[in-house]
Design a protein around this motif. Structure first.
Motif, mmCIF file in Angstrom:
data_model
loop_
_atom_site.group_PDB
_atom_site.id
_atom_site.type_symbol
_atom_site.label_atom_id
_atom_site.label_comp_id
_atom_site.label_asym_id
_atom_site.label_seq_id
_atom_site.Cartn_x
_atom_site.Cartn_y
_atom_site.Cartn_z
ATOM 1 N N ARG A 68 0.813 -1.215 0.000
ATOM 2 C CA ARG A 68 0.000 0.000 0.000
ATOM 3 C C ARG A 68 0.847 1.265 0.000
ATOM 4 O O ARG A 68 2.027 1.250 0.329
ATOM 5 N N ALA A 69 0.165 2.375 -0.368
ATOM 6 C CA ALA A 69 0.729 3.715 -0.271
ATOM 7 C C ALA A 69 -0.272 4.570 0.484
ATOM 8 O O ALA A 69 -1.446 4.638 0.113
ATOM 9 N N CYS A 70 0.173 5.205 1.556
ATOM 10 C CA CYS A 70 -0.711 6.024 2.380
ATOM 11 C C CYS A 70 -0.877 7.409 1.759
ATOM 12 O O CYS A 70 0.026 7.934 1.118
ATOM 13 N N GLY A 71 -2.040 8.003 1.995
ATOM 14 C CA GLY A 71 -2.284 9.352 1.509
ATOM 15 C C GLY A 71 -1.523 10.387 2.320
ATOM 16 O O GLY A 71 -1.073 10.119 3.426
ATOM 17 N N GLU A 72 -1.384 11.586 1.750
ATOM 18 C CA GLU A 72 -0.755 12.710 2.436
ATOM 19 C C GLU A 72 -1.804 13.793 2.627
ATOM 20 O O GLU A 72 -2.474 14.195 1.669
ATOM 21 N N GLN A 73 -1.932 14.278 3.851
ATOM 22 C CA GLN A 73 -2.995 15.223 4.210
ATOM 23 C C GLN A 73 -3.008 16.453 3.305
ATOM 24 O O GLN A 73 -4.063 16.916 2.896
ATOM 25 N N ARG A 74 -1.847 16.990 2.968
ATOM 26 C CA ARG A 74 -1.809 18.229 2.187
ATOM 27 C C ARG A 74 -2.032 18.000 0.698
ATOM 28 O O ARG A 74 -2.326 18.937 -0.035
ATOM 29 N N LEU A 75 -1.920 16.739 0.231
ATOM 30 C CA LEU A 75 -2.019 16.472 -1.201
ATOM 31 C C LEU A 75 -3.268 15.702 -1.616
ATOM 32 O O LEU A 75 -3.728 15.849 -2.758
ATOM 33 N N ASP A 76 -3.800 14.844 -0.727
ATOM 34 C CA ASP A 76 -4.834 13.889 -1.133
ATOM 35 C C ASP A 76 -6.079 13.991 -0.278
ATOM 36 O O ASP A 76 -6.044 14.486 0.846
ATOM 37 N N GLU A 77 -7.172 13.455 -0.828
ATOM 38 C CA GLU A 77 -8.392 13.267 -0.059
ATOM 39 C C GLU A 77 -8.992 11.925 -0.426
ATOM 40 O O GLU A 77 -8.919 11.491 -1.578
ATOM 41 N N SER A 78 -9.558 11.251 0.560
ATOM 42 C CA SER A 78 -10.150 9.939 0.348
ATOM 43 C C SER A 78 -11.495 10.082 -0.356
ATOM 44 O O SER A 78 -12.277 10.969 -0.038
ATOM 45 N N VAL A 79 -11.754 9.211 -1.307
ATOM 46 C CA VAL A 79 -13.004 9.250 -2.058
ATOM 47 C C VAL A 79 -14.078 8.410 -1.373
ATOM 48 O O VAL A 79 -15.255 8.750 -1.406
ATOM 49 N N PHE A 80 -13.691 7.325 -0.746
ATOM 50 C CA PHE A 80 -14.665 6.361 -0.226
ATOM 51 C C PHE A 80 -14.748 6.297 1.297
ATOM 52 O O PHE A 80 -15.666 5.716 1.844
ATOM 53 N N GLU A 81 -13.768 6.860 2.023
ATOM 54 C CA GLU A 81 -13.757 6.775 3.481
ATOM 55 C C GLU A 81 -13.654 8.161 4.080
ATOM 56 O O GLU A 81 -13.085 9.065 3.481
ATOM 57 N N SER A 82 -14.196 8.326 5.289
ATOM 58 C CA SER A 82 -14.015 9.586 6.007
ATOM 59 C C SER A 82 -12.896 9.385 7.031
ATOM 60 O O SER A 82 -12.540 8.267 7.364
ATOM 61 N N GLY A 83 -12.354 10.492 7.491
ATOM 62 C CA GLY A 83 -11.256 10.399 8.456
ATOM 63 C C GLY A 83 -9.956 10.887 7.845
ATOM 64 O O GLY A 83 -9.904 11.264 6.674
#
Length: 197
Positions: A97-112
Motif C-alpha cells: 500500500r501507499a498512504c495518503g498525504e494530508q496536504r495532497l490527497d483526499e479519500s473518495v470512499f472513506e471519512s477520516g
C-alpha cells in the motif's frame, strides 16, 4: 592438533559457504504500462515498476524487492507502494500500500484522516502480501484523488494528478525481465500529449 586444524578448516568452509549464499540471487526489473484516466478525466498512460532480487528455492533468504512505483503520464506525482518488508510502510493498513498525504490527497470512499487511508493498494491475488511475491497479473485499487490536480511551484504550474479512484480495482499485467538487459528499459511516456493539453 590435526583434529583441531581439520575442525577449523570445516568451520572456515561453512563460513565461506554461508557468506557466498546471498550472492546467488537473480535480479529483475518488473514493469507495466496501461491506459487509464486521471482524476480530471483526461486519458493517460499509467506506468508501474519495481525491481526484485529472486533467490533460489534452496536458499534460506526470502526474495526481496524495491518499493513499487506508480506514475501517470503528464504528472509529477510519483506514488510508492510498500509492504511490511520495507522500512517505510506507513500506518494505513497491511499488505502492499501507499498512504495518503494530508496536504495532497483526499479519500473518495472513506471519512477520516487521509494519512490513515491506503490511497493505492494491491488487492489481489488475495494471497500476495509482499511486492516480491507478485506475479505477472495483479489488482491495483485507487481510493483517493488529489486535493488540487495542479499546484504552483514558483513561477510554474505543476501537474500532480494521478490515476482516477475507482470502486473496481485495475487489472495490471506486468513484465519481468533480467535487470540490465535491453528489455529492462522502462517504456517512456509520450510527452507531446502533455504539451497539447
Amino acid at each position: 592438533m590435526m583434529l583441531i586444524n581439520a575442525c577449523r578448516a570445516k568451520l572456515l568452509g561453512f563460513v565461506v559457504l554461508f557468506l557466498a549464499l546471498p550472492g546467488c540471487a537473480s535480479y529483475y526489473t518488473h514493469y507495466a504500462m496501461f491506459p487509464g484516466e486521471n482524476s480530471s478525466g483526461d486519458p493517460r498512460q499509467i506506468r508501474v515498476s519495481w525491481q526484485s532480487a529472486d533467490y533460489p528455492g534452496w536458499s534460506f533468504i526470502r526474495d526481496k524487492s524495491t518499493s513499487m512505483k506508480v506514475e501517470a503520464q503528464c504528472s509529477d506525482r510519483v506514488w510508492r507502494l510498500y509492504d511490511d518488508s520495507h522500512e517505510q510502510t506507513g500506518g494505513c493498513g497491511a499488505g502492499i500500500r501507499a498512504c495518503g498525504e494530508q496536504r495532497l490527497d483526499e479519500s473518495v470512499f472513506e471519512s477520516g484522516p487521509v494519512n490513515e487511508v491506503a490511497c493505492l493498494q494491491v488487492v489481489g491475488p488475495e494471497s500476495v502480501e509482499r511486492i516480491a511475491d507478485i506475479g505477472g497479473k495483479f489488482l491495483l485499487s485507487v481510493a483517493c484523488r488529489p486535493r488540487a490536480p495542479e499546484v504552483s511551484k514558483g513561477d510554474e504550474v505543476v501537474n500532480m494528478d494521478y490515476l482516477r479512484a475507482s470502486t473496481v480495482a485495475y487489472t495490471v499485467y506486468s513484465r519481468k525481465v533480467p535487470r540490465g538487459s535491453l528489455n529492462a528499459r522502462l517504456p517512456e511516456f509520450d510527452e507531446s500529449v502533455c504539451k497539447a493539453d
